[in-house]
Design an enzyme around this catalytic site. Structure first.
Site, PDB file in Angstrom:
ATOM      1  N   MET A   1       2.687  -9.230  -1.532  1.00 54.34           N
ATOM      2  CA  MET A   1       2.334  -8.497  -0.612  1.00 54.34           C
ATOM      3  C   MET A   1       0.886  -8.209  -0.401  1.00 54.34           C
ATOM      4  O   MET A   1       0.219  -7.887  -1.507  1.00 54.34           O
ATOM      5  CB  MET A   1       2.819  -7.187  -0.225  1.00 54.34           C
ATOM      6  CG  MET A   1       4.366  -7.356  -0.014  1.00 54.34           C
ATOM      7  SD  MET A   1       4.865  -5.405   0.410  1.00 54.34           S
ATOM      8  CE  MET A   1       6.960  -6.006   0.572  1.00 54.34           C
TER       9      MET A   1
ATOM     10  N   LYS B   1      -2.115  -5.987  -8.357  1.00 56.30           N
ATOM     11  CA  LYS B   1      -2.371  -7.499  -7.439  1.00 56.30           C
ATOM     12  C   LYS B   1      -3.588  -8.001  -7.563  1.00 56.30           C
ATOM     13  O   LYS B   1      -3.893  -9.198  -7.787  1.00 56.30           O
ATOM     14  CB  LYS B   1      -1.981  -7.040  -5.935  1.00 56.30           C
ATOM     15  CG  LYS B   1      -2.563  -8.033  -4.839  1.00 56.30           C
ATOM     16  CD  LYS B   1      -1.328  -9.208  -4.961  1.00 56.30           C
ATOM     17  CE  LYS B   1      -1.905 -10.329  -4.027  1.00 56.30           C
ATOM     18  NZ  LYS B   1      -3.054 -10.187  -3.208  1.00 56.30           N
TER      19      LYS B   1
ATOM     20  N   HIS C   1       1.006  -1.320   0.048  1.00 54.54           N
ATOM     21  CA  HIS C   1       0.117  -0.081  -0.109  1.00 54.54           C
ATOM     22  C   HIS C   1       0.958   1.289   0.163  1.00 54.54           C
ATOM     23  O   HIS C   1       0.535   2.215  -0.717  1.00 54.54           O
ATOM     24  CB  HIS C   1      -1.036  -0.105   1.122  1.00 54.54           C
ATOM     25  CG  HIS C   1      -1.946  -0.937   1.283  1.00 54.54           C
ATOM     26  ND1 HIS C   1      -1.922  -2.067   2.175  1.00 54.54           N
ATOM     27  CD2 HIS C   1      -3.019  -1.237   0.534  1.00 54.54           C
ATOM     28  CE1 HIS C   1      -2.952  -2.584   2.150  1.00 54.54           C
ATOM     29  NE2 HIS C   1      -3.668  -2.292   1.062  1.00 54.54           N
TER      30      HIS C   1
END
Ligand code: PAF
Length: 285
Positions: free
Chosen positions: A184, A149, A37
């Site tokens: 992630m 993602k 993020h």
């Protein structure tokens, strides 16, 4: 960082910013902010005058047997990270603020939402598109940052912004991996040590598939088979799907050409992980 919890205040702050000539960048999240993020927050920070992160664990996009209750939440850690990056505003509404009444209006989606996450998680993308439409209406004209993602989500949100004429430019952002290749994700905290060790198989499998495409394989089923067999070597991993699709249609082409995306979803214990990798079919000489 200014933490706002109401729609009215958030609209007022962002309208005032635009009136004074500022550009607005919105990064919609469900919180539990991590380094992945942070990369998008920095991009929004650099590219826009006023950078807003929304933090809202959206119940509409979780199925009944999914992880809504245990989804990680930590507003003070999120605010500290956002502050350190220079984010101006966090919009962190309650469920009551976003959905004061049962929702009777939702964004209906067609082709792009039927496969992969849409097939595995019925209703998920309707929930995502509906909350993103609300966030776009609350934020107003802006650039909105989404990670590759969640590749199918990004495709759906960009298409929704165009189809419904939102005054929003959807910005697609590459995503970040751990040094060992794991993408992630806020859900990585759920992995125990064995699952965490096994999870690196996803990226290795995607790399195997991409290497086959680069070496000239044009049969999508062979590429999918090879990706799946790498994942199957890891006994803890339970494949949900392996797909190779055209980036614009998200459909599997009969023979591989152009710009493709390899996408996988697999369970490691109770945790479902997604990963994807782009590959461009080399020109024939
Ligand atoms: O990607 C997410 O975190 C969520 O799906 C989003 C876009 C914030 C909508 O709730």
């Amino acid at each position: 960082v200014q933490v706002l919890t109401t729609i009215t205040e958030t609209r007022a702050v962002l309208d005032a910013a635009r009136q004074s000539g500022a550009t607005v960048g919105l990064f919609p999240t469900m919180g539990a902010l991590h380094d992945g993020h942070a990369t998008l927050m920095r991009k929004a920070r650099v590219e826009c005058d006023v950078a807003v992160v929304s933090i809202f664990v959206n119940p509409l996009q979780f199925g009944e047997d999914e992880d809504l209750a245990r989804y990680p939440r930590d507003l003070s850690a999120d605010a500290a990270l956002a502050e350190s990056i220079g984010i101006d505003v966090i919009f962190a509404p309650s469920v009551e603020e976003m959905y004061p009444r049962p929702v009777v209006t939702a964004v209906a989606l067609q082709s792009l939402a039927a496969t992969m996450e849409g097939a595995s998680r019925p209703g998920h993308f309707t929930g995502v598109a509906t909350v993103v439409a609300k966030l776009f209406n609350i934020a107003g004209p802006c650039r909105a940052y989404f990670s590759e993602k969640d590749f199918q989500q990004l495709a759906i949100v960009s298409r929704m912004a165009q189809d419904l004429s939102f005054p929003v430019e959807v910005v697609r952002c590459p995503f970040v991996r751990e040094p060992d290749g794991l993408a992630m994700s806020s859900r990585n905290v759920f992995l125990n040590a064995d699952e965490r060790a096994a999870s690196t198989v996803l990226f290795r499998a995607l790399e195997t598939g991409a290497a086959m495409v680069l070496a000239g394989e044009i049969d999508p089923d062979r590429v999918r088979g090879a990706v799946a067999s790498v994942i199957e070597q890891e006994p803890i991993a339970n494949i949900d799907y392996v797909e190779v699709v055209d980036v614009s249609t998200l459909a599997q082409p009969a023979t591989l050409r152009g710009e493709l995306r390899l996408l996988v979803a697999a369970r490691f214990g109770a945790t479902r992980l997604l990963d994807n990798l782009g590959v461009v079919v080399p020109e024939q000489h």
